[in-house]
Every structure is written in structure tokens, then in C-alpha cells.
Design a protein around this motif. Sequence first.
Motif, mmCIF file in Angstrom:
data_model
loop_
_atom_site.group_PDB
_atom_site.id
_atom_site.type_symbol
_atom_site.label_atom_id
_atom_site.label_comp_id
_atom_site.label_asym_id
_atom_site.label_seq_id
_atom_site.Cartn_x
_atom_site.Cartn_y
_atom_site.Cartn_z
ATOM 1 N N ASN A 149 4.774 9.060 62.354
ATOM 2 C CA ASN A 149 4.104 8.219 63.347
ATOM 3 C C ASN A 149 3.429 7.022 62.703
ATOM 4 N N LEU A 150 2.791 7.255 61.541
ATOM 5 C CA LEU A 150 2.106 6.146 60.862
ATOM 6 C C LEU A 150 3.123 5.111 60.374
ATOM 7 N N LEU A 151 4.228 5.598 59.798
ATOM 8 C CA LEU A 151 5.260 4.675 59.316
ATOM 9 C C LEU A 151 5.867 3.899 60.486
ATOM 10 N N ASP A 152 6.087 4.603 61.574
ATOM 11 C CA ASP A 152 6.666 3.956 62.746
ATOM 12 C C ASP A 152 5.766 2.821 63.213
ATOM 13 N N ASN A 153 4.443 3.093 63.286
ATOM 14 C CA ASN A 153 3.508 2.033 63.690
ATOM 15 C C ASN A 153 3.550 0.870 62.709
ATOM 16 N N ALA A 154 3.492 1.188 61.409
ATOM 17 C CA ALA A 154 3.438 0.128 60.399
ATOM 18 C C ALA A 154 4.659 -0.780 60.534
ATOM 19 N N ILE A 155 5.810 -0.174 60.755
ATOM 20 C CA ILE A 155 7.036 -0.971 60.870
ATOM 21 C C ILE A 155 7.030 -1.758 62.176
ATOM 22 N N LYS A 156 6.558 -1.111 63.233
ATOM 23 C CA LYS A 156 6.580 -1.711 64.562
ATOM 24 C C LYS A 156 5.659 -2.931 64.643
ATOM 25 N N PHE A 157 4.496 -2.849 63.955
ATOM 26 C CA PHE A 157 3.519 -3.927 64.087
ATOM 27 C C PHE A 157 3.531 -4.904 62.910
ATOM 28 N N SER A 158 4.656 -4.930 62.168
ATOM 29 C CA SER A 158 4.779 -5.894 61.070
ATOM 30 C C SER A 158 5.823 -6.941 61.436
ATOM 31 N N SER A 159 5.791 -8.051 60.714
ATOM 32 C CA SER A 159 6.781 -9.108 60.943
ATOM 33 C C SER A 159 7.713 -9.177 59.739
ATOM 34 N N PRO A 160 8.921 -9.737 59.927
ATOM 35 C CA PRO A 160 9.893 -9.806 58.826
ATOM 36 C C PRO A 160 9.274 -10.428 57.584
ATOM 37 N N GLY A 161 9.644 -9.919 56.426
ATOM 38 C CA GLY A 161 9.166 -10.453 55.164
ATOM 39 C C GLY A 161 7.952 -9.709 54.630
ATOM 40 N N GLU A 162 7.351 -8.898 55.458
ATOM 41 C CA GLU A 162 6.153 -8.181 55.009
ATOM 42 C C GLU A 162 6.526 -6.854 54.350
ATOM 43 N N THR A 163 5.501 -6.232 53.780
ATOM 44 C CA THR A 163 5.719 -4.992 53.042
ATOM 45 C C THR A 163 4.896 -3.866 53.645
ATOM 46 N N VAL A 164 5.492 -2.715 53.701
ATOM 47 C CA VAL A 164 4.773 -1.502 54.115
ATOM 48 C C VAL A 164 4.731 -0.583 52.899
ATOM 49 N N GLN A 165 3.548 -0.041 52.623
ATOM 50 C CA GLN A 165 3.431 0.828 51.448
ATOM 51 C C GLN A 165 3.071 2.236 51.878
#
Lengths: 518, 226
Positions: A382-398
Motif C-alpha cells: 500500500n505504501l509503495l502504491d501510494n508513493a508511485i501514484k503520487f509521484s511524477s515521472p523522473g522522480e525516485t521512490v526509495q
Amino acid sequence: MTSEAPSLLNRILPGGGLRTRSVGGRGRGGDILRSASLRLALVYALVFMLSAVVFMSFIWWATIGLLEREVDAAIDADAHALSERWIEGGLPALADTIQQRLEQDVDDAALYLIVAADGTRVAGNLSGWPREVSRSDIPYQLTVSRDGMRGLAEVKAFALPGGFRLLVGRDVRSRAILKRLLADTLLWAVLMVSGLGLSGAFVVRSLFRRMVRNVARTTAAIAAGDLAQRVPLSGSGDEFDRVAETINDMLDRIARLMDGVRQVSNSIAHDLRTPIARARTRLEDASMHAASRTEMQAAIDRAVADLDGVTAVFEALLRIAEIEAGARRSAFAVVELSTLLDDLAELYSALAEEHGLVLQRLPGRPIRLNGDRQMLQQAVANLLDNAIKFSSPGETVQLSAAAAGGVVRIVVRDQGIGMEPAELARASERFFRAESSRNTPGSGLGLSLVQAVAQLHGGRLELGPVDAGETGSPAAGLQAVLVLPDTPVSPPPRPEAMEPSSSADHTPERTQSLSWVE
Amino acid sequence: MRILLVEDDQTVRGFVAKGLKEAGHVVDQADNGKDGLFMAVSESFDTIILDRMLPGGIDGLHLLETIRGQHNRTPVLLLSALAQVDERVAGLKAGGDDYLTKPFAFSELLARVEALGRRAKGESGPTTRLVVADLEMDLLSRLVRRGGQKIDLQPREFRLLEYLMRHAGQVVTRTMLLEGVWDYHFDPQTNVIDVHVSRLRQKIDRPFPTALIHTVRNAGYMLRDE
Ligand SMILES: Nc1ncnc2c1ncn2[C@@H]1O[C@H](COP(=O)(O)OP(=O)(O)O)[C@@H](O)[C@H]1O
Ligand SMILES: [Mg+2]
């Protein structure tokens, strides 16, 4: 499945099935002995009286007892001195001494008598040997008459050589008077103490009653539906106040939970009603206006999708309720957290790439903890899904995890839109979605579930802005930290013990189907 | 396939039976546990679809335990409105081969039933090589070739392809892939599976004239020679 319906509501509403019991005063006359307040009061009075009795016994022992022991000692000392006179000068010296002593005795309390073997008086202030006195080893209490006066005396007899006998004693008339006086005093004291004790008991009882009545009145009012009632405090800060405060705290918590339940049921009503209404409208519209088969088909397909959405919301709600009820704690086992996160990172990195993002799995030391594997997977997903959902192209999720200071911290960090402080506080409420995320898919239950999973493990969910220093980029994005207690994990069991005990009765087919997986 | 359907809800039973018949299967139906048990022990089926909660004293789990106690190994798909994790585990422990929660999409049910029936039949010893059209997979050396050309796959891609090849010619749903390939039994919120399948397609289908991995609308995927 009608049989499952009743339990549904209980599971959705935390603490469902809140039962009320009528709180009524028992205080009917016949029950008086069963009254706890009266029992307490009686015990109080009893203790009060017992201590009074002990106290008065001590006074008795200290006065009357002391006097008695003094008389005994005086008689013995006298007799000893007289026996020495006898040894020094025989009968005449003894008689002399007695005479002297009698003359010097201002209290007129000393009693002496010497008789010869035939019972005739030789010296002393008694007219004759009292008949009761026969033995010489014990003291006697008797009435003696002397100078025409009768009085109470304590005497002791001593045998002298040549058949002479000596009687030494003390008049204890005044002692008897004192004894009677003291006994009267003590009797009165007992009466007064009992009176005081009983009235004290009734004071205690009424205090106790007042307290219980306050609590009972409040709880009865609450049972009747008036949740705003609280137990009044006396303001003295005593134990009763403390009990009242505890009860009031409990009532506050219940009120808060009830508010939560109300809010959740409102949300459920709204968030489920909307897609159901939409599906219904689509179907009705199609049934009334569809011009072709394909139009009809499309409407039906979309209605089915809407209903699938309803089902998904229901499932999420039930899952959260299931977790909150603590029912999953039985599924706790040793979890290889690092592997679990690696696998999830692998699953979601493809999704991240699709969104033009990079999902980084930061390396760390292997971590094992005691928990529910499936729930932890769901929470991190769920946390990863949110992080991906609320980011824009070019950004990084850790994604990273570290164990330190008795806790394991699973961190999901993104550089996306982030959240306002006011939104952060509400983020894990059921159905909460920030204004800015209205047009991203979701139902607002993801973080509620993460929160529930954290609580199931005795941990918590921390949401906050990303520290600027850590990512190098300006402070943007959200950092979600799942903080779980780092419970000591016993060394891995031996391989044969790891097999579930039921493995023997697995069908060959199933064993194979599982082997496809790993 | 010959399928026994034990389900008390008449709407669900009628709908499932109709769909299965349309898909070319023979369906026997029972609406309570007692009849279901009688049919399950007296006749032979390729697959049994069993509702967990049934009227008539014998519920789904009881029925399942009874036939497993008689060494009847017919694959069983359990249907249930009980979605809790523990319920699923209880169903599999009792001898169920698969578990589907209500409400379900028919395509999901059909795909799982066909996978079960096929699995029971195709059990002729361990395979070391899977072949679909010009696609070959060697399970021992873990080599994949298409038209003689070697294809490099990540471990997870290998497993995904293996699953699709083992179910070649059959619909495989996203949930089946999530459970079968990743061993995940939770809702991933987004269709992560689609992304992985599309990556696999890049390697398996993109460089070649014909596609092997097909999308089945409203259902899932199918690997087939065409
Ligand atoms: N990583 C994030 N960045 C920004 N906002 C977020 C993030 N995660 C959650 N939120 C906010 O919190 C809300 C609740 O999240 P969640 O419970 O997962 O629901 P959903 O994802 O279904 O919207 C989201 O709608 C969004 O507004
Ligand atoms: Mg979410």
C-alpha cells in the motif's frame, strides 16, 4: 450468504456489538446485608472497637496489674527483711521489728501477725490467724477485720522455726476502689467508642454510597443514551475523585470511539452508496434508453466494474476490521523482512518504471521479525502504491529498512506531491483522501490498513515530509515509516520442524502447484 | 470436463452452470451438502466446485473432509463469502485445491476450474521441457529459446513464462498469476501484473512475427500457438 450478514456490521464497526446493561440501584430493604457500603461500614466499626478494646486492656494491665505486682513485691521484701531479723535475734527481735513497723506505717495498710504453734497471737495487728490461709507458697485475697473495721487484704504466710507462723500482708481496700473506678470508666469508654465507631461507620457508608450513587446515576444515564454525562468530582482529589476521573476518561474514550464509528458508518454509507447509485443509474438508463445491443453491453460492463469497486471497498473494510480485532495475531511467525521487501520492490519496480519513476531498494542488513507476513506485504505494498501514484515521472521512490533502538523502521520515501500538515493528521482515517488526490484512483483505505497492521504488531505508522538533507533535493514528497517493535526472534527452527504438520496429507497436485511458485 | 457444482444459492448456481456449459463442460448440480456428498462419492468428476456454507447439516468443509477421508483426490475449488485469510487457510487445509471468494467474476472461476481439471489430468511425472509452438523452455538448464534463438529472462520472468506455458491454451487471470508466480494473496491495488506481462511480451513476442501471449478481454491472459 445471509448467515454472514450479522457479523459483518460488527466487523466494520470497531468495538461493534456494544452492549448496554441496565444499571439500577439494588437498594431494596431486604438486600441491606448484601450492601457493600454497609459491610464496609461494619468492618470499619469493628476495627475501631477492636482497637479500643486492645487499648483499654493495656490501661487495665498497666494500672491494676502494676499495683498488684507492687503489693506482691512489697510483701516479699517485707517477709525477707523479717526473716533476717528472726535469724539475727529470734522471736523477740522479730516482734519488736513488727511493732516498729506498725508504728511507722502512716498509711495504716501493713498487716502483720505472728502466731505460736498452738495458734496464739504473739505479735501483729491482726486478731487471729485467718482460717483460709493454710499454705505458705501462694498469696491470699481475703477480708480481714482489724480494729473493728473490715477490709480487703492480700496476705502471704511464712513458716518459722519452732512452729511459729508469720503472716505478712497489705490492706488493698483502696486498690479495689480504684479497680471499680477504672472498670466503670472503661465500660463507659467502650460504650462511647462503640457509639463513635457506629456513627463513623454510617459516615463512611454515606460517603461510599454517594460515590456509588454518582457513578450509577451517570452510567445509567449513559446506558439510556445520554453519552454526555460524566461522574461529578468532589474536587478534593481523593480516591473517589480518582475513580471518577478514570471512569470519565473511559467514557471520553468510548465517546470518541462512538464518534469514529458514526463517522465510519457515514463514510461507508457515502462511499458505497455513490458507486452503487452510479451502477444503478447506468443500468436503469441502459434499460430505458439503450438504442443498440452494444450500448446495453457497455452499460452493463461498466456497472459490473462499479460493483467490483464496491466489493473491493468492502473487502478492504473487512480486512481492516479483521486486523483491528486482533484476530490475525495467531498467524504470527518469523518473517524474513529483507527478503519480503526485496520481493515487493521487484514486483513494484516494474510499475514504477511504467510511470517513469525509479524504485530504489536501499541495501541494509538482513532483518527478521515476528509478524504476519501477508499483512506486512499488504502494508508495504500500500505504501509503495501510494508513493508511485503520487509521484511524477523522473522522480525516485526509495524503500529501505533498518533495525535500531529496539525498533524496525520500514521507510518508503518519495519526491511526489507530499501532504499538508493538516492532511497528514487525517491521512490514516478511513476513506480520507486529500483534495489534491481526487482524480487519482483509490478509495482512501490504504493507509488505514497500514495503520491497522502497524497496531497489530504493536507499532505505529509515521507520516511526514522528507528531510531535505537526505535526498539532496528540495524538501518535497512524503516519507512513510512503518515502525515495528524489534521483537527477539528465536533462531530458525530445524528444517523438518518448519514443515507444517499437515504436509503429509497434502495432495500431490497441491504440492506441485506450490512448487511452481518457489 | 465433467464438473460437480454444489451451491445452495440458486442464482449463483444457475449462472455458473450456464457459463460452464457454454464453455463446453458437463455440469451436475446439487443444492445441499447431503446430495452433493452422495454425488461426489457415487460418481466420478474431473472437478468439484463446492460452496463452503451449505444447508442440510453437511457444509462444504465437512463434505470435503469426508471425500478426502475416502481417498477421493478429485480437485476441489472452494467458493466462499468468507474472505478472511484464516478462512482461506482452513479451506486449503481441509483438502481444497483452490479458494475463490464471492462475489467473483465468472471468467476467474472458469479459468481456475480449467486449470484444476487440467492439472489433475496432466500428471504424468515431472516434466523437464515445456514447448509451445516455437517457444521452448528447459526447466533443468533454465534456458528459453524461441525459433532457436536464445532469450535471456530474469528469474521472475522465467517463472511467469513457466506458469503461462504450463497453462498454455488456458485463460490465466491476474490473480492466478499473483498467487501462482509471486505467492501473494493480497490486493496489489494496481494492476502490477499487467506491467510484468507486458515486459515479458517485449522479450518473447516483440522480436518475432507472431504473438504467443494474448490478452483475453475481461479475464486475463493466454499463451497459445496461433
Ligand atoms: N505518498 C503520498 N504522497 C502524497 N499524498 C499521499 C501519499 N500517500 C497517501 N497520500 C494521501 O493520503 C490519502 C490516503 O491514502 P490512502 O489511504 O492510501 O488512500 P488512496 O491511496 O486510496 O487514496 C491519499 O488519497 C493522498 O491524498
Ligand atoms: Mg493508497
